[in-house]
Design a protein around this motif. Sequence first.
Motif, mmCIF file in Angstrom:
data_model
loop_
_atom_site.group_PDB
_atom_site.id
_atom_site.type_symbol
_atom_site.label_atom_id
_atom_site.label_comp_id
_atom_site.label_asym_id
_atom_site.label_seq_id
_atom_site.Cartn_x
_atom_site.Cartn_y
_atom_site.Cartn_z
ATOM 1 N N ASP A 1 36.976 16.153 -42.429
ATOM 2 C CA ASP A 1 36.406 14.938 -43.036
ATOM 3 C C ASP A 1 36.166 15.125 -44.532
ATOM 4 O O ASP A 1 35.449 16.041 -44.946
ATOM 5 N N GLY A 2 36.749 14.256 -45.322
ATOM 6 C CA GLY A 2 36.548 14.344 -46.769
ATOM 7 C C GLY A 2 37.501 15.313 -47.438
ATOM 8 O O GLY A 2 37.521 15.418 -48.664
ATOM 9 N N THR A 3 38.288 16.028 -46.620
ATOM 10 C CA THR A 3 39.266 16.973 -47.174
ATOM 11 C C THR A 3 40.679 16.494 -46.855
ATOM 12 O O THR A 3 41.469 16.230 -47.759
ATOM 13 N N ASP B 1 35.660 20.057 -49.019
ATOM 14 C CA ASP B 1 35.096 19.107 -49.986
ATOM 15 C C ASP B 1 33.584 19.210 -50.106
ATOM 16 O O ASP B 1 32.982 18.464 -50.863
ATOM 17 N N ASP C 1 39.058 22.045 -43.962
ATOM 18 C CA ASP C 1 38.031 21.157 -43.427
ATOM 19 C C ASP C 1 38.723 19.820 -43.114
ATOM 20 O O ASP C 1 39.812 19.543 -43.628
ATOM 21 N N ASP D 1 31.359 24.011 -46.760
ATOM 22 C CA ASP D 1 32.652 24.703 -46.583
ATOM 23 C C ASP D 1 32.711 25.954 -47.455
ATOM 24 O O ASP D 1 33.173 27.011 -47.018
HETATM 25 MG MG LIG Z 1 34.181 17.718 -45.347
#
Ligand SMILES: [Mg+2]
Length: 232
Positions: free
Chosen positions: A21-23, A177, A19, A181
Amino acid sequence: MNTPLLPPAENALRLVVFDWDGTLMDSPRRIVHCLQRAAGQIGAPVRDEAALRNIIGLGVDAAVRELYPQADDAFVRQFAETYRECYLGAEDAPETPLFPGVALLLDWLEARDVLLAVATSKSRRGLDQALEATGLASRFVATATGDEHPSKPNPAMLEHVMNRAGVERARARMVGDSVYDLQMARHAGVPAVAVTHGVHSPERLREEAPLGMQPDLESLLDVFRQAERETE
Ligand SMILES: [Mg+2]
Protein backbone atom coordinates in the motif's frame (compact mmCIF):
# COMPACT_ATOMS: atom_id res chain seq x y z
CA MET A 1 26.27 6.17 2.64
CA ASN A 2 28.62 3.60 1.14
CA THR A 3 26.14 0.86 0.29
CA PRO A 4 25.49 0.90 -3.46
CA LEU A 5 21.97 0.51 -4.86
CA LEU A 6 23.26 -2.36 -6.97
CA PRO A 7 25.76 -4.48 -5.08
CA PRO A 8 28.97 -5.42 -6.92
CA ALA A 9 28.84 -8.42 -9.24
CA GLU A 10 30.20 -11.02 -6.84
CA ASN A 11 27.43 -10.07 -4.47
CA ALA A 12 24.80 -9.16 -7.05
CA LEU A 13 21.28 -8.01 -6.23
CA ARG A 14 19.05 -11.08 -5.84
CA LEU A 15 15.87 -9.91 -4.16
CA VAL A 16 13.74 -6.79 -4.04
CA VAL A 17 11.06 -6.73 -1.36
CA PHE A 18 8.20 -4.31 -1.92
CA ASP A 19 5.75 -2.85 0.52
CA TRP A 20 2.27 -2.89 -1.05
CA ASP A 21 0.00 0.00 0.00
CA GLY A 22 1.41 3.35 -1.04
CA THR A 23 4.37 1.68 -2.74
CA LEU A 24 3.02 -0.52 -5.56
CA MET A 25 -0.67 0.27 -5.13
CA ASP A 26 -2.22 3.70 -4.86
CA SER A 27 -4.50 2.69 -2.01
CA PRO A 28 -3.95 5.23 0.81
CA ARG A 29 -7.10 7.21 -0.11
CA ARG A 30 -9.21 4.07 0.21
CA ILE A 31 -7.50 3.20 3.50
CA VAL A 32 -8.18 6.69 4.91
CA HIS A 33 -11.80 6.54 3.72
CA CYS A 34 -12.37 3.16 5.37
CA LEU A 35 -10.60 4.07 8.63
CA GLN A 36 -12.88 7.11 8.88
CA ARG A 37 -15.96 5.10 8.00
CA ALA A 38 -15.10 2.38 10.51
CA ALA A 39 -14.69 4.97 13.27
CA GLY A 40 -18.07 6.51 12.37
CA GLN A 41 -19.81 3.16 12.27
CA ILE A 42 -18.64 2.05 15.68
CA GLY A 43 -19.09 5.48 17.27
CA ALA A 44 -15.40 6.29 17.81
CA PRO A 45 -13.91 9.77 17.22
CA VAL A 46 -13.09 10.16 13.52
CA ARG A 47 -9.43 11.14 13.06
CA ASP A 48 -8.39 13.57 10.33
CA GLU A 49 -6.60 12.52 7.17
CA ALA A 50 -3.16 13.66 8.36
CA ALA A 51 -3.39 11.57 11.52
CA LEU A 52 -4.53 8.57 9.52
CA ARG A 53 -1.84 8.81 6.84
CA ASN A 54 0.67 8.91 9.65
CA ILE A 55 -0.22 5.39 10.80
CA ILE A 56 -0.77 3.77 7.39
CA GLY A 57 1.91 1.12 7.06
CA LEU A 58 1.39 -0.34 10.51
CA GLY A 59 -0.74 -3.45 10.90
CA VAL A 60 -4.39 -2.53 11.43
CA ASP A 61 -4.39 -3.58 15.10
CA ALA A 62 -1.24 -1.57 15.81
CA ALA A 63 -2.70 1.36 13.88
CA VAL A 64 -5.94 1.33 15.91
CA ARG A 65 -3.93 1.27 19.15
CA GLU A 66 -1.89 4.28 17.96
CA LEU A 67 -5.05 6.20 17.05
CA TYR A 68 -7.01 5.22 20.17
CA PRO A 69 -4.54 4.66 23.01
CA GLN A 70 -7.38 3.80 25.44
CA ALA A 71 -8.70 1.03 23.17
CA ASP A 72 -9.28 -2.39 24.68
CA ASP A 73 -9.01 -5.66 22.74
CA ALA A 74 -12.72 -5.78 21.92
CA PHE A 75 -12.61 -2.25 20.45
CA VAL A 76 -9.53 -3.07 18.38
CA ARG A 77 -11.16 -6.23 17.04
CA GLN A 78 -14.42 -4.50 16.19
CA PHE A 79 -12.63 -1.58 14.54
CA ALA A 80 -10.39 -3.86 12.49
CA GLU A 81 -13.32 -5.99 11.31
CA THR A 82 -15.40 -2.96 10.34
CA TYR A 83 -12.42 -1.44 8.53
CA ARG A 84 -11.69 -4.62 6.56
CA GLU A 85 -15.31 -5.01 5.55
CA CYS A 86 -15.18 -1.53 4.02
CA TYR A 87 -11.76 -1.96 2.43
CA LEU A 88 -12.52 -5.32 0.85
CA GLY A 89 -16.10 -4.67 -0.18
CA ALA A 90 -17.31 -1.07 -0.24
CA GLU A 91 -18.17 -0.08 -3.79
CA ASP A 92 -18.28 3.64 -3.01
CA ALA A 93 -14.76 3.74 -1.52
CA PRO A 94 -11.92 5.22 -3.64
CA GLU A 95 -10.40 2.85 -6.21
CA THR A 96 -6.91 1.41 -5.87
CA PRO A 97 -4.94 1.40 -9.13
CA LEU A 98 -1.35 0.30 -9.33
CA PHE A 99 1.09 3.19 -9.51
CA PRO A 100 2.50 3.94 -12.97
CA GLY A 101 5.63 1.97 -13.79
CA VAL A 102 4.93 -1.13 -11.68
CA ALA A 103 5.03 -3.56 -14.63
CA LEU A 104 8.12 -1.99 -16.19
CA LEU A 105 10.03 -2.06 -12.91
CA LEU A 106 9.10 -5.68 -12.12
CA ASP A 107 9.93 -6.73 -15.70
CA TRP A 108 13.31 -5.02 -15.55
CA LEU A 109 14.23 -6.72 -12.27
CA GLU A 110 12.97 -10.13 -13.39
CA ALA A 111 14.97 -9.86 -16.62
CA ARG A 112 18.07 -9.62 -14.41
CA ASP A 113 17.11 -12.68 -12.36
CA VAL A 114 16.19 -10.59 -9.37
CA LEU A 115 13.55 -12.29 -7.23
CA LEU A 116 10.55 -10.25 -6.08
CA ALA A 117 8.67 -10.37 -2.79
CA VAL A 118 6.07 -8.42 -0.82
CA ALA A 119 6.09 -7.51 2.87
CA THR A 120 2.81 -5.76 3.69
CA SER A 121 0.71 -4.80 6.68
CA LYS A 122 -2.40 -5.86 4.75
CA SER A 123 -4.20 -9.00 5.81
CA ARG A 124 -3.57 -12.22 3.86
CA ARG A 125 -7.08 -11.95 2.48
CA GLY A 126 -6.53 -8.35 1.43
CA LEU A 127 -3.19 -9.05 -0.24
CA ASP A 128 -4.45 -12.13 -2.06
CA GLN A 129 -7.44 -10.16 -3.34
CA ALA A 130 -5.12 -7.38 -4.55
CA LEU A 131 -2.69 -9.82 -6.20
CA GLU A 132 -5.57 -11.50 -7.97
CA ALA A 133 -7.15 -8.22 -9.09
CA THR A 134 -3.86 -6.88 -10.47
CA GLY A 135 -2.67 -10.13 -12.03
CA LEU A 136 0.62 -9.86 -10.15
CA ALA A 137 0.32 -12.98 -7.99
CA SER A 138 2.79 -15.04 -10.02
CA ARG A 139 5.48 -12.36 -9.90
CA PHE A 140 6.38 -12.76 -6.24
CA VAL A 141 8.35 -15.70 -4.86
CA ALA A 142 7.32 -14.88 -1.31
CA THR A 143 4.78 -12.68 0.46
CA ALA A 144 4.32 -11.81 4.13
CA THR A 145 1.24 -10.14 5.62
CA GLY A 146 0.36 -8.21 8.74
CA ASP A 147 -1.93 -10.87 10.18
CA GLU A 148 0.73 -13.57 9.87
CA HIS A 149 3.61 -11.63 11.45
CA PRO A 150 4.23 -8.92 14.05
CA SER A 151 3.56 -5.39 12.77
CA LYS A 152 6.28 -3.37 11.08
CA PRO A 153 8.79 -2.10 12.16
CA ASN A 154 9.41 -5.60 13.56
CA PRO A 155 11.77 -7.28 11.05
CA ALA A 156 9.87 -10.62 11.04
CA MET A 157 8.10 -10.10 7.69
CA LEU A 158 11.27 -9.15 5.89
CA GLU A 159 13.20 -12.04 7.43
CA HIS A 160 10.40 -14.41 6.41
CA VAL A 161 10.50 -13.47 2.72
CA MET A 162 14.32 -13.50 2.65
CA ASN A 163 14.26 -17.02 4.10
CA ARG A 164 11.63 -18.14 1.62
CA ALA A 165 13.62 -16.67 -1.26
CA GLY A 166 16.87 -18.05 0.14
CA VAL A 167 18.60 -14.68 -0.20
CA GLU A 168 20.93 -13.10 2.32
CA ARG A 169 20.38 -9.52 3.48
CA ALA A 170 23.38 -7.99 1.66
CA ARG A 171 21.83 -9.07 -1.64
CA ALA A 172 18.34 -7.81 -0.83
CA ARG A 173 16.75 -4.36 -1.04
CA MET A 174 13.52 -3.12 0.55
CA VAL A 175 11.31 -0.54 -1.21
CA GLY A 176 8.65 1.27 0.82
CA ASP A 177 6.73 4.52 1.29
CA SER A 178 6.59 4.73 5.09
CA VAL A 179 9.06 5.13 7.91
CA TYR A 180 7.84 1.76 9.21
CA ASP A 181 9.23 0.07 6.07
CA LEU A 182 12.57 1.79 6.50
CA GLN A 183 12.73 0.96 10.21
CA MET A 184 11.83 -2.67 9.52
CA ALA A 185 14.60 -2.85 6.92
CA ARG A 186 17.11 -1.36 9.33
CA HIS A 187 16.14 -3.89 12.00
CA ALA A 188 16.62 -6.68 9.46
CA GLY A 189 19.93 -5.27 8.20
CA VAL A 190 18.55 -4.74 4.69
CA PRO A 191 19.33 -1.55 2.73
CA ALA A 192 16.12 0.30 1.85
CA VAL A 193 14.93 2.75 -0.77
CA ALA A 194 12.01 5.11 -0.14
CA VAL A 195 9.40 6.23 -2.66
CA THR A 196 7.61 9.46 -1.82
CA HIS A 197 4.35 8.98 -3.76
CA GLY A 198 2.79 7.23 -0.74
CA VAL A 199 1.92 8.26 2.78
CA HIS A 200 5.01 9.81 4.37
CA SER A 201 6.75 13.05 3.42
CA PRO A 202 10.31 13.18 2.09
CA GLU A 203 11.34 15.02 5.27
CA ARG A 204 10.01 12.25 7.47
CA LEU A 205 11.48 9.47 5.32
CA ARG A 206 14.86 11.18 5.19
CA GLU A 207 15.12 10.96 8.98
CA GLU A 208 15.41 7.19 8.56
CA ALA A 209 18.44 7.64 6.29
CA PRO A 210 17.33 5.41 3.39
CA LEU A 211 19.83 4.27 0.79
CA GLY A 212 17.93 6.36 -1.73
CA MET A 213 14.70 8.27 -2.13
CA GLN A 214 12.70 8.59 -5.34
CA PRO A 215 9.44 10.38 -6.14
CA ASP A 216 7.93 7.34 -7.88
CA LEU A 217 8.59 3.91 -9.35
CA GLU A 218 9.50 5.25 -12.79
CA SER A 219 12.30 7.30 -11.23
CA LEU A 220 13.35 4.27 -9.20
CA LEU A 221 13.68 2.28 -12.42
CA ASP A 222 15.79 5.08 -13.93
CA VAL A 223 18.08 4.93 -10.92
CA PHE A 224 18.42 1.14 -11.21
CA ARG A 225 19.27 1.52 -14.91
CA GLN A 226 21.81 4.20 -14.11
CA ALA A 227 23.38 2.06 -11.38
CA GLU A 228 23.61 -0.84 -13.81
CA ARG A 229 25.38 1.32 -16.40
CA GLU A 230 27.83 2.46 -13.74
CA THR A 231 28.71 -1.09 -12.71
CA GLU A 232 29.32 -2.19 -16.30
MG1 LIG B 1 3.05 1.50 2.55
